[in-house]
Design an enzyme around this catalytic site. Structure first.
Site, PDB file in Angstrom:
ATOM      1  N   LYS A  42       0.846  -1.201   0.000  1.00  0.00           N
ATOM      2  CA  LYS A  42       0.000   0.000   0.000  1.00  0.00           C
ATOM      3  C   LYS A  42       0.879   1.248   0.000  1.00  0.00           C
ATOM      4  O   LYS A  42       1.928   1.257   0.638  1.00  0.00           O
ATOM      5  CB  LYS A  42      -0.864   0.036   1.269  1.00  0.00           C
ATOM      6  CG  LYS A  42      -2.142  -0.773   1.179  1.00  0.00           C
ATOM      7  CD  LYS A  42      -3.022  -0.414   2.382  1.00  0.00           C
ATOM      8  CE  LYS A  42      -4.190  -1.362   2.551  1.00  0.00           C
ATOM      9  NZ  LYS A  42      -4.890  -1.141   3.829  1.00  0.00           N
ATOM     10  N   ARG A  91     -17.637  -2.218  11.977  1.00  0.00           N
ATOM     11  CA  ARG A  91     -18.617  -1.233  11.536  1.00  0.00           C
ATOM     12  C   ARG A  91     -19.794  -1.989  10.928  1.00  0.00           C
ATOM     13  O   ARG A  91     -20.445  -2.772  11.592  1.00  0.00           O
ATOM     14  CB  ARG A  91     -17.983  -0.271  10.532  1.00  0.00           C
ATOM     15  CG  ARG A  91     -16.996   0.685  11.141  1.00  0.00           C
ATOM     16  CD  ARG A  91     -16.213   1.402  10.078  1.00  0.00           C
ATOM     17  NE  ARG A  91     -15.573   0.429   9.205  1.00  0.00           N
ATOM     18  CZ  ARG A  91     -14.685   0.707   8.276  1.00  0.00           C
ATOM     19  NH1 ARG A  91     -14.322   1.943   8.086  1.00  0.00           N
ATOM     20  NH2 ARG A  91     -14.145  -0.233   7.537  1.00  0.00           N
TER      21      ARG A  91
HETATM   22  O1  PNS Z   1      -6.905  -0.841   9.106  1.00  0.00           O
HETATM   23  P1  PNS Z   1      -6.737  -2.065   8.246  1.00  0.00           P
HETATM   24  O2  PNS Z   1      -5.938  -1.715   7.016  1.00  0.00           O
HETATM   25  O3  PNS Z   1      -8.054  -2.725   7.936  1.00  0.00           O
HETATM   26  O4  PNS Z   1      -5.875  -3.132   9.097  1.00  0.00           O
HETATM   27  C1  PNS Z   1      -5.528  -4.383   8.559  1.00  0.00           C
HETATM   28  C2  PNS Z   1      -4.411  -5.042   9.394  1.00  0.00           C
HETATM   29  C3  PNS Z   1      -3.223  -4.094   9.527  1.00  0.00           C
HETATM   30  C4  PNS Z   1      -4.913  -5.377  10.769  1.00  0.00           C
HETATM   31  C5  PNS Z   1      -3.968  -6.363   8.683  1.00  0.00           C
HETATM   32  O5  PNS Z   1      -3.701  -6.099   7.339  1.00  0.00           O
HETATM   33  C6  PNS Z   1      -2.750  -7.002   9.333  1.00  0.00           C
HETATM   34  O6  PNS Z   1      -2.843  -7.615  10.368  1.00  0.00           O
HETATM   35  N1  PNS Z   1      -1.557  -6.824   8.689  1.00  0.00           N
HETATM   36  C7  PNS Z   1      -0.300  -7.365   9.154  1.00  0.00           C
HETATM   37  C8  PNS Z   1       0.115  -8.591   8.331  1.00  0.00           C
HETATM   38  C9  PNS Z   1      -0.602  -9.832   8.820  1.00  0.00           C
HETATM   39  O7  PNS Z   1      -0.432 -10.277   9.939  1.00  0.00           O
HETATM   40  N2  PNS Z   1      -1.422 -10.398   7.935  1.00  0.00           N
HETATM   41  C10 PNS Z   1      -2.212 -11.600   8.224  1.00  0.00           C
HETATM   42  C11 PNS Z   1      -3.515 -11.245   8.915  1.00  0.00           C
HETATM   43  S1  PNS Z   1      -4.460 -12.660   9.268  1.00  0.00           S
END
Ligand code: PNS
Length: 163
Positions: A42, A91
């Site tokens: 991103k 939400r």
């Molecule tokens: O605010 P967001 O973008 O919806 O948050 C998403 C987030 C950061 C919680 C998720 O993408 C995440 O945990 N990223 C870290 C990488 C990871 O652990 N991915 C596997 C998740 S099961």
């Protein structure tokens, strides 16, 4: 035993929805670590340092709140920081499937860390960082969705981009 929750997300930028989850989370947990996920796929509008500053701006005196960033898996970071809980806000119904998948995956990776959800307040139900950016980019008002200092930072950021 002191209870620490990790509240992970992109926070690009902080909205009133996030503020509400942090405030209410602090009533339940002893400490909250806001974990800004660094996602190489991103391109965020705000740098990590700017996002940290915007979050701290809403909680200048709150010693039980730490704001940090992490790269890689959330569960690894939660383990390193001794968090017992992953805190997420829910939400609309549309969030549910994505959140269920993440919670299940994280439980498979480490079932000692529980994901807990807080329902977003009614007034912030339709607030998202993505929409806030879209509206602010075209000079629409996001006054009801983000704190004043975030609104100012958005205006400044888009003014620089347009100049
Ligand atoms: O605010 P967001 O973008 O919806 O948050 C998403 C987030 C950061 C919680 C998720 O993408 C995440 O945990 N990223 C870290 C990488 C990871 O652990 N991915 C596997 C998740 S099961």
């Amino acid at each position: 035993m002191s209870r620490t929750a990790i509240y992970p997300g992109s926070f690009d930028p902080l909205t009133y929805g996030h503020v509400s989850i942090i405030e209410r989370g602090l009533r339940v947990f002893d400490r909250i670590i806001v974990g800004i996920a660094i996602n190489v796929r991103k391109t965020p509008l705000f740098s990590v340092d700017e996002r940290v500053e915007l979050i701290r701006g809403s909680f200048p005196e709150e010693e039980r709140l730490e704001i940090d960033s992490f790269q890689g898996l959330l569960i690894d970071y939660a383990q390193q920081r001794n968090c017992q809980v992953i805190l997420r806000g829910l939400r609309a119904v549309s969030d549910f499937e994505y959140e269920l998948q993440m919670a299940n995956m994280n439980r498979k990776l480490d079932d000692r860390i529980e994901t807990m959800f807080m329902m977003t307040e009614e007034s912030h139900f339709y607030v998202s960082s993505g929409l806030v950016k879209e509206v602010a980019r075209f000079d629409g008002s996001v006054r009801d969705q983000v704190p004043d200092h975030v609104e100012e930072a958005l205006a400044e950021k888009f003014a620089i981009q347009k100049s």
